[in-house]
Design an enzyme around this catalytic site. Structure first.
Site, mmCIF file in Angstrom:
data_model
loop_
_atom_site.group_PDB
_atom_site.id
_atom_site.type_symbol
_atom_site.label_atom_id
_atom_site.label_comp_id
_atom_site.label_asym_id
_atom_site.label_seq_id
_atom_site.Cartn_x
_atom_site.Cartn_y
_atom_site.Cartn_z
ATOM 1 C CE1 TYR A 138 -6.254 -1.177 -1.638
ATOM 2 C CE2 TYR A 138 -4.481 -0.360 -0.265
ATOM 3 C CZ TYR A 138 -5.711 -0.967 -0.391
ATOM 4 O OH TYR A 138 -6.404 -1.370 0.726
ATOM 5 N N GLY A 255 -7.198 -5.963 6.148
ATOM 6 C CA GLY A 255 -5.763 -6.008 5.865
ATOM 7 C C GLY A 255 -5.083 -4.685 6.157
ATOM 8 C CG ASP A 256 -6.125 -1.219 4.019
ATOM 9 O OD1 ASP A 256 -5.085 -0.961 3.394
ATOM 10 O OD2 ASP A 256 -7.190 -1.528 3.463
ATOM 11 C CB CYS A 257 -7.457 -2.861 10.392
ATOM 12 S SG CYS A 257 -7.588 -2.691 12.187
ATOM 13 C CB ALA A 260 -2.770 0.659 10.133
#
Length: 472
Positions: A138, A255-257, A260
């Site tokens: 980030y 986006g994190d999902c 991950a």
């Protein structure tokens, strides 16, 4: 993979303040928000770690935390859910507060932040033992501090790098880099101004190939929202992996999902194409179930886990929250046949979402006897989830779906066959919250048992018996 998935990056605390706006302020033409609820949740790399842990994957979060209240709140939220390894932080973690009306952001307020301290011996040991690494950058310094340790990690295990415009470039040799379309466009434009133009697949192809070569990454997957993801290995022959359905929910955290889920898949031995497909499907389901704002944290270690995937519970809760009708059905679905499909399509038309409660392999074995199931649960769940009429699949271990029904609390429970509503064992459970049971007819002459018998007879050259039933 022997070691854990290590998530490296900058952690945040996300706060959602939800309310109603029905009037303007008397002193300025701005809406007045009457606050109805406020909740905080992990953000940034911490969100990616929690999403990876929901799959049952062992996850270590290597991040920088301070001594302020925001860092302490995040520690409490993560306790028992992911393993935490800390770098020192000069200050407190950033807090990002979204003011939302009707589940849509009206305003965001950012405060806090600091610089991480240097890498320590614990960070070196953790990265040295990783089975896979996800860098959730980030742009606040953690990835930069740990870059000397991340570069050799690419030679030992898969490294997935989720970049940020304010962060540095991925380390060379990353297995997969996952910019979104805007990030890919801005980074590519800095390398070649002509790359900024266009939003067609050919434009995304050129940018993805350019970035893969520039970053010296094995592959780059540019996420395209509802269109899925474009996977490039630095050539002009990419692979487009489309989203399984169009999701109209809150995209925050998608986006994190994606990153991950792709990292977990690579950690478990998937090839890159399979990992990107897993990421696309998970991100679409995540958005459809409410995104980060609707995230339910997995239970801490040591507490009983819910008997269904969190995604199914979240979907049911989101549909109920907006006044929709949740429909569920259940069975073994060992060999999916036309009778099953007809039942599922009919059930889906009764409400706003359909969840299939699926017997685990052990449960099927106890119910059907030795030799069953013919198809393992992962394959049965995958086939069911691929049907357009099925919104989620919840696997349960017990002989009956009573526990999973109490988690889902469907408005309608559908069974197929020759039952009567009064004879359904689930009817009494549904009455606890006012749900209703319905019986729908199967197509006659279809059953898993009949299919298996005919297949066995064909293999031996005999004529097999035809069954009139349609059991799962």
């Amino acid at each position: 993979m022997n070691g854990p998935l290590v998530v490296v990056g900058d952690s945040l605390l996300d706060v959602d303040v939800d309310g109603a706006a029905t009037r303007l302020a008397p002193d300025a033409p701005v809406p007045v928000v009457d606050v109805e609820s406020e909740r905080s949740r992990p953000g940034g790399a911490a969100l990616a770690a929690v999403l990876a842990a929901r799959t049952g994957q062992r996850v270590v979060l290597l991040t920088a935390l301070g001594r302020g209240e925001a860092s302490n709140r995040l520690r409490r939220a993560l306790a028992g859910r992911v393993e935490l390894a800390e770098l020192p932080l000069d200050g407190d973690i950033p807090v990002k507060t979204r003011i939302r009306v009707d589940e849509r952001p009206l305003l965001r307020i950012d405060r806090g932040g600091g610089r991480p301290g240097p890498a320590n011996g614990a960070a070196r040991r953790i990265l040295g033992s990783a089975g896979a690494v996800l860098v959730s950058d980030y742009g606040r310094g953690v990835a930069e501090v740990l870059t000397p340790l991340l570069t050799p990690a690419t030679r030992r295990c898969p490294v997935v790098w989720d970049p940020h415009p304010r962060g540095g470039p991925p380390v060379p040799g990353a297995r997969l880099v996952t910019p979104n379309a805007a990030e890919a466009r801005s980074t590519a434009a800095a390398l070649d101004a002509r790359s900024a133009a266009g939003d067609g697949l050919a434009d995304h192809t050129r940018r993805a190939a350019l970035l893969a070569r520039h970053w010296r990454a094995a592959a780059v997957a540019v996420t395209l929202g509802p269109r899925g993801a474009l996977l490039s290995r630095g050539t002009d022959s990419p692979i487009l992996l489309p989203a399984p359905h169009e999701a109209g929910g809150d995209p925050c955290g998608a986006g994190d999902c994606f990153a991950a889920s792709a990292a977990v898949a690579l950690a478990r031995g998937a090839i890159t194409e399979e990992a990107v497909h897993c990421g696309v499907v998970a991100a679409a389901d995540f958005v459809a179930s409410g995104g980060a704002g609707g995230l339910a944290l997995p239970p801490p270690a040591g507490r009983p886990a819910a008997p269904l995937p969190v995604r199914a519970a979240e979907l049911a809760a989101a549909v109920r929250a907006r006044g929709g009708t949740v429909v569920a059905t259940g069975g073994c679905f060992d060999l999916l046949h036309a009778g099953h499909v007809g039942l599922l399509e009919s059930a889906a038309r009764l409400g706003d979402c359909l969840v299939v409660c699926l017997n685990s392999d052990d449960s099927v074995r106890r119910l059907k006897g030795p030799g069953r199931p013919l198809t393992p649960v992962a394959d049965r769940a995958s086939v069911l989830a691929g049907l357009g009429c099925v919104d989620a699949v919840a696997v349960f271990e017990e002989d009956t779906p009573h526990a999973v029904l109490r988690e889902l609390r469907p408005d309608v429970w559908v069974k197929g066959g020759d039952y009567t509503v009064e004879a359904l064992p689930e009817a009494e459970v549904l009455a606890e919250w006012g749900g209703h049971a319905l019986v729908l007819p199967y197509l006659s002459g279809r059953s898993t048992t009949a299919l298996a018998e005919r297949a066995a007879a064909a293999g031996s050259g005999r004529s097999g018996p035809a069954s009139a039933g349609a059991g799962a």
